[in-house]
Structure formats: C-alpha cells, structure tokens
Scaffold this active site. Structure first.
Site, PDB file in Angstrom:
ATOM      1  N   LYS A   2       0.790  -1.160  -0.060  1.00 13.58           N
ATOM      2  CA  LYS A   2       0.080  -0.011   0.096  1.00 13.58           C
ATOM      3  C   LYS A   2       0.794   1.154  -0.148  1.00 13.58           C
ATOM      4  O   LYS A   2       1.687   1.430   0.853  1.00 13.58           O
ATOM      5  CB  LYS A   2      -0.939   0.113   1.146  1.00 13.58           C
ATOM      6  CG  LYS A   2      -1.940   1.531   1.545  1.00 13.58           C
ATOM      7  CD  LYS A   2      -2.854   1.309   2.663  1.00 13.58           C
ATOM      8  CE  LYS A   2      -3.473   2.551   2.830  1.00 13.58           C
ATOM      9  NZ  LYS A   2      -4.160   2.456   4.063  1.00 13.58           N
ATOM     10  N   ASP A  37      -2.551  10.296   3.739  1.00 11.12           N
ATOM     11  CA  ASP A  37      -4.068   9.959   3.675  1.00 11.12           C
ATOM     12  C   ASP A  37      -4.750  10.881   4.776  1.00 11.12           C
ATOM     13  O   ASP A  37      -4.734  10.722   5.991  1.00 11.12           O
ATOM     14  CB  ASP A  37      -4.263   8.479   4.648  1.00 11.12           C
ATOM     15  CG  ASP A  37      -5.530   8.062   4.606  1.00 11.12           C
ATOM     16  OD1 ASP A  37      -6.603   8.669   4.031  1.00 11.12           O
ATOM     17  OD2 ASP A  37      -5.622   6.917   5.351  1.00 11.12           O
ATOM     18  N   LYS A  79     -10.218  12.727   8.300  1.00  5.20           N
ATOM     19  CA  LYS A  79      -9.759  12.385   9.609  1.00  5.20           C
ATOM     20  C   LYS A  79      -9.656  13.665  10.363  1.00  5.20           C
ATOM     21  O   LYS A  79      -9.614  14.679  10.184  1.00  5.20           O
ATOM     22  CB  LYS A  79      -8.382  11.928   9.459  1.00  5.20           C
ATOM     23  CG  LYS A  79      -8.214  10.556   8.713  1.00  5.20           C
ATOM     24  CD  LYS A  79      -6.808   9.849   8.698  1.00  5.20           C
ATOM     25  CE  LYS A  79      -6.602   8.665   7.971  1.00  5.20           C
ATOM     26  NZ  LYS A  79      -7.226   7.675   8.741  1.00  5.20           N
ATOM     27  N   ASP A  89       1.505   6.211   5.590  1.00  2.36           N
ATOM     28  CA  ASP A  89       0.487   5.284   5.118  1.00  2.36           C
ATOM     29  C   ASP A  89       1.113   4.608   3.908  1.00  2.36           C
ATOM     30  O   ASP A  89       0.264   3.840   3.085  1.00  2.36           O
ATOM     31  CB  ASP A  89      -0.824   6.017   5.052  1.00  2.36           C
ATOM     32  CG  ASP A  89      -2.013   5.280   5.037  1.00  2.36           C
ATOM     33  OD1 ASP A  89      -1.890   4.027   5.585  1.00  2.36           O
ATOM     34  OD2 ASP A  89      -3.169   5.510   4.326  1.00  2.36           O
ATOM     35  N   ASP A 143     -12.112   7.469   3.533  1.00  2.86           N
ATOM     36  CA  ASP A 143     -11.008   6.878   4.386  1.00  2.86           C
ATOM     37  C   ASP A 143     -10.687   5.464   4.297  1.00  2.86           C
ATOM     38  O   ASP A 143      -9.573   5.134   4.854  1.00  2.86           O
ATOM     39  CB  ASP A 143     -11.444   7.355   5.955  1.00  2.86           C
ATOM     40  CG  ASP A 143     -10.097   7.395   6.652  1.00  2.86           C
ATOM     41  OD1 ASP A 143      -8.883   7.561   6.132  1.00  2.86           O
ATOM     42  OD2 ASP A 143     -10.056   7.562   7.985  1.00  2.86           O
ATOM     43  N   GLU A 159      -9.535   3.991   2.094  1.00  6.32           N
ATOM     44  CA  GLU A 159      -9.005   3.800   0.539  1.00  6.32           C
ATOM     45  C   GLU A 159      -7.849   2.913   0.250  1.00  6.32           C
ATOM     46  O   GLU A 159      -7.513   2.502  -0.849  1.00  6.32           O
ATOM     47  CB  GLU A 159      -8.322   5.275   0.564  1.00  6.32           C
ATOM     48  CG  GLU A 159      -6.792   5.569   1.062  1.00  6.32           C
ATOM     49  CD  GLU A 159      -6.708   5.416   2.274  1.00  6.32           C
ATOM     50  OE1 GLU A 159      -7.773   5.219   3.348  1.00  6.32           O
ATOM     51  OE2 GLU A 159      -5.748   5.090   2.675  1.00  6.32           O
ATOM     52  N   ARG A 203      -7.968  -0.236   0.748  1.00 10.33           N
ATOM     53  CA  ARG A 203      -8.389  -1.469   0.216  1.00 10.33           C
ATOM     54  C   ARG A 203      -8.800  -1.268  -1.554  1.00 10.33           C
ATOM     55  O   ARG A 203      -8.769  -1.913  -2.004  1.00 10.33           O
ATOM     56  CB  ARG A 203      -9.585  -2.004   0.903  1.00 10.33           C
ATOM     57  CG  ARG A 203     -10.751  -1.101   1.200  1.00 10.33           C
ATOM     58  CD  ARG A 203     -11.695  -1.421   2.320  1.00 10.33           C
ATOM     59  NE  ARG A 203     -11.047  -1.006   3.650  1.00 10.33           N
ATOM     60  CZ  ARG A 203     -11.656  -1.137   4.769  1.00 10.33           C
ATOM     61  NH1 ARG A 203     -12.904  -1.922   4.812  1.00 10.33           N
ATOM     62  NH2 ARG A 203     -11.335  -0.710   5.814  1.00 10.33           N
TER      63      ARG A 203
HETATM   64  N1  BES Z   1      -4.369   4.417   6.908  1.00 12.06           N
HETATM   65  C1  BES Z   1      -5.577   4.185   7.550  1.00 12.06           C
HETATM   66  C2  BES Z   1      -5.565   3.241   8.784  1.00 12.06           C
HETATM   67  C3  BES Z   1      -4.666   3.527  10.003  1.00 12.06           C
HETATM   68  C4  BES Z   1      -5.216   4.306  10.869  1.00 12.06           C
HETATM   69  C5  BES Z   1      -3.393   3.028  10.127  1.00 12.06           C
HETATM   70  C6  BES Z   1      -4.669   4.916  12.054  1.00 12.06           C
HETATM   71  C7  BES Z   1      -2.766   3.289  11.453  1.00 12.06           C
HETATM   72  C8  BES Z   1      -3.357   4.288  12.486  1.00 12.06           C
HETATM   73  C9  BES Z   1      -6.668   3.683   6.668  1.00 12.06           C
HETATM   74  O1  BES Z   1      -6.636   4.117   5.276  1.00 12.06           O
HETATM   75  C10 BES Z   1      -7.956   4.221   7.240  1.00 12.06           C
HETATM   76  O2  BES Z   1      -8.172   5.269   7.392  1.00 12.06           O
HETATM   77  N2  BES Z   1      -8.896   3.026   7.727  1.00 12.06           N
HETATM   78  C11 BES Z   1      -9.990   3.412   8.193  1.00 12.06           C
HETATM   79  C12 BES Z   1     -10.946   2.544   7.977  1.00 12.06           C
HETATM   80  C13 BES Z   1     -12.354   2.898   8.377  1.00 12.06           C
HETATM   81  C14 BES Z   1     -13.071   3.966   7.565  1.00 12.06           C
HETATM   82  C15 BES Z   1     -13.314   1.655   7.964  1.00 12.06           C
HETATM   83  C16 BES Z   1      -9.776   3.233   9.769  1.00 12.06           C
HETATM   84  O3  BES Z   1      -9.061   2.223  10.134  1.00 12.06           O
HETATM   85  O4  BES Z   1     -10.165   4.115  10.541  1.00 12.06           O
HETATM   86 ZN    ZN Z   2      -5.039   4.742   4.690  1.00 15.37          ZN
HETATM   87 MN    MN Z   3      -7.670   6.006   5.211  1.00 21.24          MN
END
Ligand code: BES
Ligand code: ZN
Ligand code: MN
Length: 501
Positions: free
Chosen positions: A251, A256, A263, A274, A333, A335, A337
């Site tokens: 990834k 992000d 966020k 990220d 968010d 993104e 996947r």
């Molecule tokens: N890059 C983030 C995941 C992340 C968050 C990694 C905090 C490390 C610390 C990912 O893109 C994301 O934002 N995931 C969301 C998914 C949710 C919207 C279903 C998450 O984990 O909040």
């Molecule tokens: Zn992310």
């Molecule tokens: Mn995200």
C-alpha cells in the site's frame, strides 16, 4: 552502518582497537583466563553483573584491555530475542558516550540467528533520520566489528543480516519522509533506482496506463489529488525463468487525509506513514539485490495521495474495479483496500506462487494487536504457517487473524457488488474480507501493519517492519535461512518452489 565480521577470541578481543567494546556474555560460568573473561566472572560472582539478558556493567580503562570503554552485557540464554535486548541496551549505553567505532564480541560462539539479531538490533538502535534536517547530525556509531570465535562459519548469516539491514533502512527512510518529500512520483523514482541492482527491473505506470487497465478503484482514490498516481512494478529474477514468483503488494498512500470522510486533525501527520507497506516492498527489493537468492519476486505498489478537492471521491460514489466488481465507497477513508484490490487483480498475470499484500490498513488492527505483532490474514494454512515461522525467526512477529465468511456480511449493499466498509466491529477482519474478494486463483496472505510499521510519541518513526519477516520468508523458500549455518545454501538444480509454501 558498516559491519565487519572477525575471528576474535576473548583474549584477542582485549587488544582490539575500538572506542568501546561490548562483551556479550551468556548465562553460566565464564571460565577463561583472559582479562575480559576474568572481569566478567568476578563481576558475576560479586553480583554486579547479573545474568539476566540486557543487564550491563560499564567499565572505564580496565587493565589489560585496549578499548577505553568496556560494556559487559548479559545475553541470558543466548537466544536471538535475548541477544537483541542486550544489544539494544549496550548500544544505547555506547551511543551516550559518542562511540564511533565499536567492537562487539561474543564470549561464546553465537548461533546464526543470534548474530543476525545482534546486527539488526545494533543497526536499529543506532539509526538516525537526517533527510529533512538543515544541519544533519549523522549517526555517531558508524563501524561495528563483530567478534566471534569462528568468523567463516557465520559468513552466510552475516551476509543475510547485512542485506536485510540495508532493506530495513531503505524502508525506514521512505517511511519517515514527510509527504512533500515522498510523493508517488518520488516513490517511483526510488523504485527505479533499485533497478541499478543486479537482477532487478522496474516499470512505472501513470494515470493513462492505469485507466487503460481499468483500475477504476485505484484511480478513484487518486482523483482528489494534484499529485499524479503511480503504479510501480518491480521484478527480481533470481530463480529459473519458469519458476512462479512470489508477488508482494505494498500500500503506497503517500498521505491519507481520509478524503471527504476527513480524519481528525490530531496526529494526522502520522498518515505520512501510510505508504509503509510500499516502503517495505522497496526494502525487500534492496535486500534481494544485495543477497541475490535464487527466487523470483514481483513487487507491485499502487501509490497516490488520498486528498480532498472539487474532484475528490464522495461517500456513496460507485467505482468499477479492474476485476469488474463494482464498489460503493461508503467511506473515502477506507482507501487502502480500494487501491489494493486493483493491484491484487493485476497480480494474477504473474501466475504467482503466492501473493502477499502489506498495508497500514486499519486502525482496528492497532486496537487488536498494538505495535508488537502485525496482523496476518490468510485462508491458506501452508502460507500462513510459513509467514508465522518467518516472523518468529526474524523477531518481526505476526499473529494470525480469522477470515470467517460471516465477517463479510456487513460489506453487502443495494447499490454495488460490495461496499468498502462494514460496521465498526471487527474492522481489521472486514477489511481483509474485502480484499479477499479480489483474490483469484493464487495463495494469498494479507499483513496489516498499521500498528507495527511505525512508532508514535517520543520514539516517533518508521520501524522498517515487516522487511525482516518478508526477507526471512523469501529466503526460507530457497533453503537459505538465518537458522542454517552457513546461511547460504547451494541452489539445487531444478528445484521448484511449492505453491504456498
Ligand atoms: N491508513 C488508515 C489506517 C490507519 C489508521 C493506520 C490509523 C494506522 C493508524 C486507513 O486508510 C484508514 O483510514 N482506515 C479506516 C477504515 C475505516 C474508515 C473503515 C480506519 O481504520 O479508521
Ligand atoms: Zn490509509
Ligand atoms: Mn484512510
């Protein structure tokens, strides 16, 4: 960092020239008559140098020893994990007094795994990031001479550790760079540079090619940014031409923001990390280029920013992935996947022996496992076991998580084939279930490194994980292993990799 492996008995070590000497002492009696052994034995007896791993005793100009500073360090039972904690403690002590040249001497012959962990720990504890400092203070500790009773027998382990460290340090460098020094284009340029190494090729696709491939999901994430996306294809050809490759998918979200599903501001800077999955793939390729194992590996990196503007993807938008499946984007968010699913579809063309994706995918994985173990998801028991074993061997551990079909329930929607999020519960698993829909005809594993790829707080920075795990997995496939002495096994003619193993 520059390591040297040298045959040194403890008596020879006494005359070794260095700013500091670390003497690594396992539990049990220290019987020899040389100066170092005598001091260590006396200190043990007096209770000043307990045999618990990580315990230190610092000495200044001890009689009969050339190095002005000596640190006795207990390595407990001598196993890799205990050696690691001892070396971290000793390096921190040596760093404190500005050591440039260090001799690190094993009182007893270490196993290959112990030498490996000592080197990785020394490199990790002395690493410094400098790229965006105006007056960089480079790492003080530059040269480490590793003293062992028989250097020749550990040459293979030494080479593997050295190459792994280069890979980890490349991953740290790119992970740590802020997003304005690590755009998708810059990441692609870093990948192209790796093609200077033997057996490595690199191809980079831009927005036009990606559109032509039908990667509508990946392109949709990129559309809110003025930085053009990049799809990086790395190939390392060390094996036979017809041997199925392992494909690593990283990834590469260089920043992000969450997109329209923005966020919160607190700690948003950490979303520069990220792309640590992508960085780990770059790191692995550097290691492969240096170590040259007899294996074929492909690296795929979908890279873009997840930003907000008038063109950005909106919640509710439906996008069409390269697989043909339509996806309702309920949360912009989620993104990671969306870019990985198209890369997984692209992976199929390599007829892979196995595909492993590496992603800072979910906050839920951080909640589940913290920073100790990466999340491992795989429906393939053989592949899962091999990755778990590689994690234990390299001390870059992972933990297998479930993939029951029931977890996919929440991804159902009326408006597309699948939604990109389910409810809050089991978020790391539902993300993996989403990815699994795009796995078509190859063994697959997903590593969620959201908790393990970087540290927050005072020690903020990339860890370079899971380069160690991945390298250990890859070399174990061709019988090179840090557990074997010597680690470089001859290549067996006509040996075919077992799919999934
Ligand atoms: N890059 C983030 C995941 C992340 C968050 C990694 C905090 C490390 C610390 C990912 O893109 C994301 O934002 N995931 C969301 C998914 C949710 C919207 C279903 C998450 O984990 O909040
Ligand atoms: Zn992310
Ligand atoms: Mn995200």
């Amino acid at each position: 960092m520059d390591f040297q492996l040298k045959t040194l008995t403890s008596s020879l070590a006494a005359s070794e020239k260095a700013d500091a000497l670390v003497f690594l002492v396992p539990e049990g009696a220290v019987a020899d008559n040389d100066a170092l052994s005598v001091i260590a034995a006396a200190a043990r007896l007096a209770g000043d140098f307990p045999d618990k791993a990580g315990k230190l005793l610092s000495l200044y100009h001890p009689v009969g020893i050339a190095a002005p500073r000596v640190v006795l360090a207990s390595i407990g039972n001598g196993q890799p994990a205990q050696v690691r904690s001892a070396v971290i403690a000793a390096i921190n002590a040596a760093k404190g007094v500005g050591t440039k040249r260090l001799a690190m001497v094993f009182a007893k012959a270490p196993e290959a795994g112990a030498l490996h962990s000592a080197m990785l720990a020394a490199a990790d504890a002395s690493y410094v990031y400098t790229t965006t400092k105006s007056k960089p203070e480079p790492r003080t500790l530059r040269h480490v001479t590793l003293g062992v009773p028989d250097a020749a027998s550990l040459a293979g382990a030494f080479a593997e550790a050295n190459a792994t460290i280069s890979g980890i340090e490349l991953a740290k460098e790119w992970g740590n760079r802020p997003a304005n020094y690590c755009t998708p284009t810059m990441l692609a340029d870093a990948a192209k540079e790796l093609a200077d190494l033997p057996r490595i090729k690199c191809e980079v696709l831009g927005p036009k090619e990606v559109a032509k491939l039908g990667m509508g999901s990946f392109a949709a994430v990129a559309q809110g940014s003025s930085e053009p996306l990049r799809f990086i294809v790395l190939q390392y050809s060390g094996g036979a031409k017809d041997e199925a490759p392992v494909v690593l998918v990283g990834k590469g979200i260089t920043f992000d923001t969450g997109g329209v599903s923005l966020k919160p501001a607190a700690e948003m800077d950490e979303m520069k990390f990220d792309m640590c999955g992508a960085a780990s793939v770059l790191g692995v390729f550097r290691t492969l280029g240096e170590l040259k194992p007899a294996i074929n590996v492909v690296g795929l990196i979908p890279s873009c920013e997840n930003m907000n503007d008038g063109k950005a993807l909106k919640p509710g938008d439906v996008v069409t992935s390269m697989s043909g499946q339509t996806i309702e984007v309920l949360n912009t968010d989620a993104e990671g996947r969306l870019i990985l699913c198209d890369a997984l579809t692209y992976a199929k063309r390599f007829k892979p022996a196995a595909v492993i994706d590496i992603a800072t995918l979910t906050g839920a994985c951080v909640v589940a496992l913290g920073g100790v173990r990466s999340g491992l998801f795989s429906p393939d028991d053989v592949l899962a076991k091999a990755l778990e074993t590689a994690g234990e061997q390299s001390l870059d551990r992972c933990w297998r998580m479930p993939l029951d079909e029931e977890y996919a329930e929440g991804l159902k929607t009326h408006f597309a084939d699948v939604a990109n999020i389910a409810g809050r519960a089991g978020g790391a698993v539902t993300a993996a279930k989403f990815l699994q829909r795009f796995v078509d005809g190859f063994p697959w594993a997903h590593l969620d490194i959201a908790g393990s790829a970087w540290k927050s707080g005072a020690a903020k920075g990339s860890t370079g994980r899971p380069v160690g795990l991945l390298v250990s997995y890859l070399v174990s496939r061709v019988g090179m292993s840090i557990a074997a002495t010597p680690a470089v096994a001859p290549r067996k003619a006509g040996r075919k990799a077992r799919p999934g193993a």
